[in-house]
Every structure is written in C-alpha cells, then in structure tokens.
Design an enzyme around this catalytic site. Structure first.
Site, PDB file in Angstrom:
ATOM      1  N   GLU A  54       0.826  -1.214   0.000  1.00 42.51           N
ATOM      2  CA  GLU A  54       0.000   0.000   0.000  1.00 42.51           C
ATOM      3  C   GLU A  54       0.854   1.257   0.000  1.00 42.51           C
ATOM      4  O   GLU A  54       1.853   1.339   0.728  1.00 42.51           O
ATOM      5  CB  GLU A  54      -0.879  -0.016   1.254  1.00 42.51           C
ATOM      6  CG  GLU A  54      -2.216   0.622   1.066  1.00 42.51           C
ATOM      7  CD  GLU A  54      -3.110  -0.188   0.127  1.00 42.51           C
ATOM      8  OE1 GLU A  54      -3.115   0.090  -1.081  1.00 42.51           O
ATOM      9  OE2 GLU A  54      -3.789  -1.101   0.626  1.00 42.51           O
ATOM     10  N   HIS A  55       0.415   2.220  -0.801  1.00 37.91           N
ATOM     11  CA  HIS A  55       1.144   3.489  -0.937  1.00 37.91           C
ATOM     12  C   HIS A  55       2.590   3.264  -1.359  1.00 37.91           C
ATOM     13  O   HIS A  55       3.511   3.914  -0.853  1.00 37.91           O
ATOM     14  CB  HIS A  55       1.068   4.314   0.362  1.00 37.91           C
ATOM     15  CG  HIS A  55      -0.242   5.036   0.495  1.00 37.91           C
ATOM     16  ND1 HIS A  55      -0.545   6.184  -0.202  1.00 37.91           N
ATOM     17  CD2 HIS A  55      -1.344   4.742   1.218  1.00 37.91           C
ATOM     18  CE1 HIS A  55      -1.773   6.581   0.095  1.00 37.91           C
ATOM     19  NE2 HIS A  55      -2.295   5.717   0.956  1.00 37.91           N
ATOM     20  N   ALA A 145     -15.999   3.504  -0.793  1.00 38.44           N
ATOM     21  CA  ALA A 145     -15.567   2.446   0.126  1.00 38.44           C
ATOM     22  C   ALA A 145     -14.090   2.107  -0.055  1.00 38.44           C
ATOM     23  O   ALA A 145     -13.584   1.171   0.558  1.00 38.44           O
ATOM     24  CB  ALA A 145     -16.427   1.198  -0.081  1.00 38.44           C
ATOM     25  N   LEU A 147     -12.781   0.934  -2.751  1.00 37.32           N
ATOM     26  CA  LEU A 147     -12.685  -0.307  -3.522  1.00 37.32           C
ATOM     27  C   LEU A 147     -12.537  -0.025  -5.021  1.00 37.32           C
ATOM     28  O   LEU A 147     -12.753  -0.888  -5.852  1.00 37.32           O
ATOM     29  CB  LEU A 147     -13.912  -1.190  -3.247  1.00 37.32           C
ATOM     30  CG  LEU A 147     -14.085  -1.581  -1.771  1.00 37.32           C
ATOM     31  CD1 LEU A 147     -15.406  -2.310  -1.543  1.00 37.32           C
ATOM     32  CD2 LEU A 147     -12.916  -2.452  -1.285  1.00 37.32           C
ATOM     33  N   SER A 149     -14.107   2.173  -7.235  1.00 40.52           N
ATOM     34  CA  SER A 149     -15.247   2.276  -8.152  1.00 40.52           C
ATOM     35  C   SER A 149     -14.868   3.122  -9.369  1.00 40.52           C
ATOM     36  O   SER A 149     -15.349   2.862 -10.479  1.00 40.52           O
ATOM     37  CB  SER A 149     -16.462   2.868  -7.438  1.00 40.52           C
ATOM     38  OG  SER A 149     -16.130   4.111  -6.864  1.00 40.52           O
ATOM     39  N   ASP A 194      -4.870   0.637  -9.004  1.00 41.72           N
ATOM     40  CA  ASP A 194      -6.291   0.295  -9.130  1.00 41.72           C
ATOM     41  C   ASP A 194      -6.641  -0.127 -10.556  1.00 41.72           C
ATOM     42  O   ASP A 194      -7.343  -1.118 -10.772  1.00 41.72           O
ATOM     43  CB  ASP A 194      -7.166   1.499  -8.732  1.00 41.72           C
ATOM     44  CG  ASP A 194      -6.717   2.126  -7.432  1.00 41.72           C
ATOM     45  OD1 ASP A 194      -6.136   1.402  -6.605  1.00 41.72           O
ATOM     46  OD2 ASP A 194      -6.927   3.342  -7.238  1.00 41.72           O
TER      47      ASP A 194
HETATM   48  C1  GLA Z   1      -5.277   4.784  -4.042  1.00 35.57           C
HETATM   49  C2  GLA Z   1      -4.555   5.102  -5.357  1.00 35.57           C
HETATM   50  C3  GLA Z   1      -3.599   3.976  -5.727  1.00 35.57           C
HETATM   51  C4  GLA Z   1      -2.664   3.655  -4.582  1.00 35.57           C
HETATM   52  C5  GLA Z   1      -3.456   3.435  -3.298  1.00 35.57           C
HETATM   53  C6  GLA Z   1      -2.569   3.231  -2.102  1.00 35.57           C
HETATM   54  O1  GLA Z   1      -6.110   3.675  -4.218  1.00 35.57           O
HETATM   55  O2  GLA Z   1      -5.493   5.290  -6.401  1.00 35.57           O
HETATM   56  O3  GLA Z   1      -2.871   4.340  -6.886  1.00 35.57           O
HETATM   57  O4  GLA Z   1      -1.694   4.650  -4.418  1.00 35.57           O
HETATM   58  O5  GLA Z   1      -4.319   4.529  -3.032  1.00 35.57           O
HETATM   59  O6  GLA Z   1      -1.849   2.048  -2.222  1.00 35.57           O
END
Ligand code: GLA
Length: 409
Positions: A54-55, A145, A147, A149, A194
């Site tokens: 994440e991030h 959420a 997720l 969308s 995403d």
């Molecule tokens: C959001 C961003 C992704 C990613 C995440 C964190 O979903 O759209 O590109 O940076 O945060 O992992």
C-alpha cells in the site's frame, strides 16, 4: 450485517456481489430502455482490494491486489456520428458532447472518468474514424468504500471503447489510458495500482504487480478451497481531505527519494535501511520512507511465502505481514482513521489471522484474512465494536478473487 449475527454462521451468509450474467443482462436492458435501441454489447471491469503493498505504487514498488466480484458494467453501441452520449443507472447526470471537443476540464462528475478514457485513447484512434457512441453505465462497486469504483468505471469504459472502435490496444495500453483519464482528464491522482488490478487480474488469483514497468504475475489465491476467506469491511467512515492528504504523502515520499539521491524509494536496499534513514533529518519524511521501503519488502516476503506453499500452509506468517502493513500505515504513513484502526483491532481480537486497511486510507475499507467459518463472527465483532462507539454501522462482504475487465455479452 448485524451485530447480533450468530457466531459460527458460515461465510456463505455474508453477501457477495450480484450474479455477473444477471447484472450484464440488466445493463443491456437499461441501455435499451434509455436509448430506445439495443446495445452492441456489454463490458465490465471489477473493483479491487489490495492484499498488501500500500502506498508504494507511485514509488515504483510492488503491490499484490486482487479484483473483487463487484463490477462496473458498460452497455454500449457505436453511432455513425461524433457525438458521445453517456448515461448512468446510478446518477441523474448525463453527458452529450462532440468527441472532438473532449479536453481536460471539459467534463466533470462521473462522466469525466468515461469521456477521459476516450480522450486518453485518442492516439490509438485514426483521424478518419468517427467516435460517436452511446454508453449506459451500471456500477455495482460500492462508492466511497476505497474499492476503486472509479477505476472500475474507467476500465469498463476502456473495454467498451476498444471493442466499439476496434482499436487493437493491449490490456496494458488500456490500463495506461485509464490512468491518464484519472490523472490528466478528471484531475485525480493515482499511482496506477487500481487500474492495473481492474484490467489485469485473473479469477482465483491475486496479481503481483511491479510498478516499475507494470509487469504482472498471477499468484494463486484460492482461499475458499483452503477453508479460508478474505473479509472486506467498509467502515463507512466519511472521507475527508483525501486528495490533499494523498498528494501530501506522495510529496513526502518524493522528498525522501530526493534526499537519498535515488530515482524512487524502490532503489533503497532494505538491508541498508537504518543507515539510509539516518540521512533524512526530517522525522516525518523519515517515517514515510520507512513505510515505503518496509512495505515493498513485506510484499516480497508474501510473494516468497506463496511461491513456497499455499496460503493455508503460511497463514500465520501471512497474517502477521498484513498486520505489520497496517501498523506501518497507521504509525509511519499516517493514513488510517479511528474507524479503520477500530475495525482492524476488532477483527484481530475476534480471531482473524491478520487484518489491515486497504486502498488509499482516510476512510474506506479493511480486509481480514480469516478461517471461512470465522468470517461471519469476525464481521459481527467489528459491527459490535462500531455499535459500542455509536459509529455508523459498517458493511461486510467477502472478497472473491475475480476476473479482470472483459466483455460480458
Ligand atoms: C489509491 C490510489 C492507488 C494507490 C493506493 C494506495 O487507491 O489510487 O494508486 O496509491 O491509493 O496504495
């Protein structure tokens, strides 16, 4: 989901997404009703959860997302003009615009994520081709959420446009168009995780994504076959200042890379982390860098575990890595909110092997790796913890590893 759910209720009692074939038929019918004729086809793309990593996407890191069963559907037809007409089953806002006038800032709201994809695919469209089309969007991915969308919307649109105009783009080119639609056209920041997850995921698998070059590898993630489940709980926490905070975190990591004299934090050797961190004077920037470098390392560890055995065989170690990821996002990266921490703590206390926030943070959802028969009681325990604190009731469902974007009918 109610706090009174009976402990021991099988995971099957938790809701999953509506059947995809039925949902596609519904989108088809809604198009016909709305535009007065039958669509050429229906395409869809899923939302995602990130299992770990994440991030880190905007620092060339490694991520391990999977597509969920909730999808966004696009029923569409080509028209012999240059007019683009967009409608949605969820929103009153419509768009009716000449495709040749599409430019960043020209469209706002949800239609920007669809029109932006057509704009971003521009270089793949020959000058002589008319770009007229009608699209009806029917989105099932819960909004707000965390997720994805919006990625599901962009990627469903990319599949539909690719097919309608016979562009011959690769899946990766459609990922890139969806990313440009979001960053350059709609003006929202994304690192690409995403969109890659929504297009490139494979059913029954997680997706190891290397953000250096967006190369991917499917990783077996058949939890149901191993008596396990991945529970998603939408905390329904109000998202606030998300864009500003996201941009600030990104800027912190860019500053850290600059101070360490590397193009991105992916280049920092985790074995040399302490020595490298000592070179960063600013305490906040130091913690941000620590999160990114340790998180990329955790993805490597998860990948190594899954290469040497099943989720079941390594469930304890995998759970610990999920927990460590959350703690790092809470303490070093500071992107959690009390509801995310509460849901994670409640899931762990109720027996989850591991739990963490998923997505950008500042609200949104958590995931918990649980024994299948524990999914319902863990969801109930989270709901009970929220009720006790007088918080809006969270919503739980199961994350089934689903197929990426494609044509439904
Ligand atoms: C959001 C961003 C992704 C990613 C995440 C964190 O979903 O759209 O590109 O940076 O945060 O992992």
């Amino acid at each position: 989901m109610s706090a009174a759910a009976t402990p021991g209720t099988p995971a099957g009692a938790l809701s999953t997404a509506p059947d995809a074939a039925e949902a596609a038929a519904r989108a088809h019918a809604l198009f016909t009703e709305s535009f007065g004729y039958e669509p050429d086809g229906v395409w869809s793309a899923p939302g995602r959860v990130n299992i770990i990593g994440e991030h880190v996407d905007y620092q060339d890191g490694l991520c391990l997302p999977m597509a969920i069963s909730h999808r966004c559907f696009a029923a569409a037809a080509r028209t012999p003009t240059d007019r683009v007409r967009l409608r949605s089953a969820q929103d009153e806002q419509v768009l009716d615009i000449d495709a040749r006038e599409l430019a960043p800032g020209a469209v706002t709201g949800w239609p920007a994520y669809v029109a932006g994809v057509l704009w971003a695919l521009g270089p793949h469209i020959s000058g002589a081709t008319t770009r007229g089309m009608d699209i009806l969007i029917d989105g099932q991915v819960p909004l707000g959420a965390g997720l994805s969308s919006s990625a599901a919307l962009e990627c469903a649109a990319a599949e539909a446009i690719e097919a309608l105009l016979s562009l011959g783009t690769t899946p990766l080119q459609r990922v890139q168009a969806a990313i440009r639609a979001e960053t350059d056209f709609a003006g929202a920041s994304t690192g690409g995780l995403d969109q890659a997850a929504s297009v490139l995921s494979r059913s029954g698998h997680a997706l190891l994504l290397d953000c250096r070059d967006f190369s991917t590898e499917p990783v077996p993630w058949d939890l149901a076959g191993q008596g396990l489940a991945l529970l998603i709980t939408d905390t329904r926490a109000e998202h606030s200042h998300v864009d500003g905070e996201y941009a600030a975190r990104r800027a912190d990591t860019e500053r850290a890379a600059e101070l360490l004299d590397v193009p991105t934090l992916r280049e920092v050797d985790p074995a040399d982390l302490e020595a490298q961190l000592a070179r960063i004077e600013d305490e906040t920037v130091r913690r941000r860098a620590r999160h990114v470098v340790t998180e990329i390392q955790r993805v490597r560890e998860v990948d190594a575990l899954l290469a040497s055995g099943s989720v079941r065989e390594h469930v304890t170690a995998l759970g610990e890595l999920l927990n460590a990821s959350h703690d790092s996002l809470r303490d070093d990266f500071e992107v959690t909110v009390p509801q995310l921490d509460l849901a994670v703590d409640a899931a762990r206390a109720a027996g989850a092997h591991g739990a963490r926030m998923t997505g950008g943070g500042f609200g949104g959802s958590i995931i918990a790796l649980v024994e299948a028969e524990q999914a319902e009681p863990v969801a109930a325990a989270i709901a009970a913890a929220f009720a006790e604190q007088g918080l809006t009731a969270p919503g739980s469902f199961l994350a089934l590893p689903s197929e990426g974007a494609g044509q439904d009918r």
